[in-house]
Design a protein around this motif. Structure first.
Motif, mmCIF file in Angstrom:
data_model
loop_
_atom_site.group_PDB
_atom_site.id
_atom_site.type_symbol
_atom_site.label_atom_id
_atom_site.label_comp_id
_atom_site.label_asym_id
_atom_site.label_seq_id
_atom_site.Cartn_x
_atom_site.Cartn_y
_atom_site.Cartn_z
ATOM 1 N N THR A 64 -26.979 12.100 -16.677
ATOM 2 C CA THR A 64 -27.853 10.926 -16.601
ATOM 3 C C THR A 64 -29.194 11.258 -15.960
ATOM 4 O O THR A 64 -30.062 10.400 -15.872
ATOM 5 N N THR A 65 -29.362 12.502 -15.525
ATOM 6 C CA THR A 65 -30.643 12.987 -15.003
ATOM 7 C C THR A 65 -31.259 13.897 -16.044
ATOM 8 O O THR A 65 -30.607 14.814 -16.541
ATOM 9 N N ASP A 66 -32.508 13.644 -16.382
ATOM 10 C CA ASP A 66 -33.237 14.418 -17.389
ATOM 11 C C ASP A 66 -33.166 15.910 -17.083
ATOM 12 O O ASP A 66 -33.493 16.344 -15.987
ATOM 13 N N GLY A 67 -32.683 16.717 -18.047
ATOM 14 C CA GLY A 67 -32.627 18.169 -17.904
ATOM 15 C C GLY A 67 -33.289 18.824 -19.105
ATOM 16 O O GLY A 67 -33.532 18.169 -20.119
ATOM 17 N N SER A 68 -33.592 20.120 -19.014
ATOM 18 C CA SER A 68 -34.261 20.769 -20.143
ATOM 19 C C SER A 68 -33.845 22.224 -20.297
ATOM 20 O O SER A 68 -33.309 22.843 -19.373
ATOM 21 N N ALA B 274 -17.983 13.558 -25.013
ATOM 22 C CA ALA B 274 -17.495 12.246 -25.437
ATOM 23 C C ALA B 274 -18.576 11.169 -25.403
ATOM 24 O O ALA B 274 -18.280 10.003 -25.640
ATOM 25 N N VAL B 275 -19.819 11.539 -25.088
ATOM 26 C CA VAL B 275 -20.913 10.566 -25.022
ATOM 27 C C VAL B 275 -22.108 11.063 -25.843
ATOM 28 O O VAL B 275 -22.270 12.263 -26.068
ATOM 29 N N THR B 276 -22.947 10.148 -26.288
ATOM 30 C CA THR B 276 -24.159 10.487 -27.029
ATOM 31 C C THR B 276 -25.168 11.146 -26.097
ATOM 32 O O THR B 276 -25.355 10.713 -24.964
ATOM 33 N N ALA B 277 -25.802 12.199 -26.609
ATOM 34 C CA ALA B 277 -26.907 12.840 -25.886
ATOM 35 C C ALA B 277 -28.207 12.468 -26.595
ATOM 36 O O ALA B 277 -28.254 12.419 -27.825
ATOM 37 N N TYR B 278 -29.235 12.170 -25.831
ATOM 38 C CA TYR B 278 -30.563 11.886 -26.371
ATOM 39 C C TYR B 278 -31.431 13.095 -26.077
ATOM 40 O O TYR B 278 -31.522 13.536 -24.930
ATOM 41 N N LEU B 279 -32.057 13.651 -27.117
ATOM 42 C CA LEU B 279 -32.894 14.840 -26.967
ATOM 43 C C LEU B 279 -34.316 14.527 -27.391
ATOM 44 O O LEU B 279 -34.549 13.687 -28.249
ATOM 45 N N ARG B 280 -35.254 15.246 -26.779
ATOM 46 C CA ARG B 280 -36.661 15.106 -27.144
ATOM 47 C C ARG B 280 -37.331 16.463 -27.061
ATOM 48 O O ARG B 280 -37.132 17.210 -26.096
ATOM 49 N N VAL C 263 -37.373 12.903 -21.834
ATOM 50 C CA VAL C 263 -36.595 12.026 -22.708
ATOM 51 C C VAL C 263 -36.239 10.746 -21.964
ATOM 52 O O VAL C 263 -36.166 10.732 -20.734
ATOM 53 N N SER C 264 -36.028 9.670 -22.707
ATOM 54 C CA SER C 264 -35.590 8.407 -22.115
ATOM 55 C C SER C 264 -34.619 7.737 -23.077
ATOM 56 O O SER C 264 -34.602 8.043 -24.263
ATOM 57 N N ILE C 265 -33.815 6.838 -22.553
ATOM 58 C CA ILE C 265 -32.913 6.065 -23.405
ATOM 59 C C ILE C 265 -33.748 4.936 -24.016
ATOM 60 O O ILE C 265 -34.345 4.148 -23.285
ATOM 61 N N PRO C 266 -33.833 4.867 -25.341
ATOM 62 C CA PRO C 266 -34.672 3.837 -25.953
ATOM 63 C C PRO C 266 -34.125 2.430 -25.723
ATOM 64 O O PRO C 266 -32.918 2.217 -25.743
ATOM 65 N N ALA C 267 -35.030 1.486 -25.515
ATOM 66 C CA ALA C 267 -34.646 0.082 -25.370
ATOM 67 C C ALA C 267 -34.359 -0.505 -26.740
ATOM 68 O O ALA C 267 -34.990 -0.129 -27.730
ATOM 69 N N ALA D 44 -40.304 26.183 -27.267
ATOM 70 C CA ALA D 44 -40.449 24.781 -26.889
ATOM 71 C C ALA D 44 -39.339 24.339 -25.944
ATOM 72 O O ALA D 44 -38.195 24.785 -26.069
ATOM 73 N N ALA D 45 -39.704 23.451 -25.045
ATOM 74 C CA ALA D 45 -38.711 22.838 -24.165
ATOM 75 C C ALA D 45 -38.048 21.685 -24.912
ATOM 76 O O ALA D 45 -38.701 20.926 -25.623
ATOM 77 N N VAL D 46 -36.731 21.583 -24.751
ATOM 78 C CA VAL D 46 -35.961 20.471 -25.299
ATOM 79 C C VAL D 46 -35.351 19.764 -24.099
ATOM 80 O O VAL D 46 -34.674 20.383 -23.279
ATOM 81 N N TYR D 47 -35.616 18.466 -23.990
ATOM 82 C CA TYR D 47 -35.139 17.666 -22.865
ATOM 83 C C TYR D 47 -33.940 16.838 -23.312
ATOM 84 O O TYR D 47 -33.913 16.341 -24.433
ATOM 85 N N GLY D 48 -32.950 16.691 -22.436
ATOM 86 C CA GLY D 48 -31.747 15.944 -22.767
ATOM 87 C C GLY D 48 -31.340 14.978 -21.673
ATOM 88 O O GLY D 48 -31.649 15.176 -20.499
#
Length: 107
Positions: A27-31, A46-52, A57-61, A87-91
């Motif tokens: 739940t803390t932004d890592g890269s 078991a959970v969705t990961a959001y990558l940018r 990265v942020s969880i979209p509203a 490139a850095a990928v943030y998760g």
């Protein structure tokens, strides 16, 4: 990258010249910084990961504006993406922790 190039990268086999990297996402932004190329990312948790790509990265509203360069990787799923240069990928996850496996593939 054209749609044809992306389709070719998705279908490309894994070769000895590729590379495997992992990132534990919480739940803390890592890269992680990846080399240029096509990449497949597998979310073995078991959970969705959001990558940018390229920035935090942020969880979209719900109903919010689109976030450029960001995509979800559902639990148990694989996503393919391309980086033009190193490139850095943030998760980030909304809850819990998951481990992502990044495999660089030839173009």
């Amino acid at each position: 990258m054209t749609p044809t190039d992306l389709a070719r990268a998705s279908a490309a086999p894994v070769l000895a010249t590729g590379g495997l990297r992992t990132l534990d996402v919480t739940t803390t932004d890592g890269s992680i910084t990846l080399a240029a190329g096509a990449h497949e990312v597998f979310n073995g948790g078991a959970v969705t990961a959001y990558l940018r790509l390229g920035s935090g990265v942020s969880i979209p509203a719900s109903g919010g504006a689109a976030v450029a360069g960001q995509f979800p990787v559902p639990a148990g799923a694989v996503a393919t993406f391309v980086t033009d240069g190193s490139a850095a990928v943030y998760g980030l996850t909304a809850s819990s922790t998951t481990t992502l496996d990044f495999m660089r593939k030839p173009l």
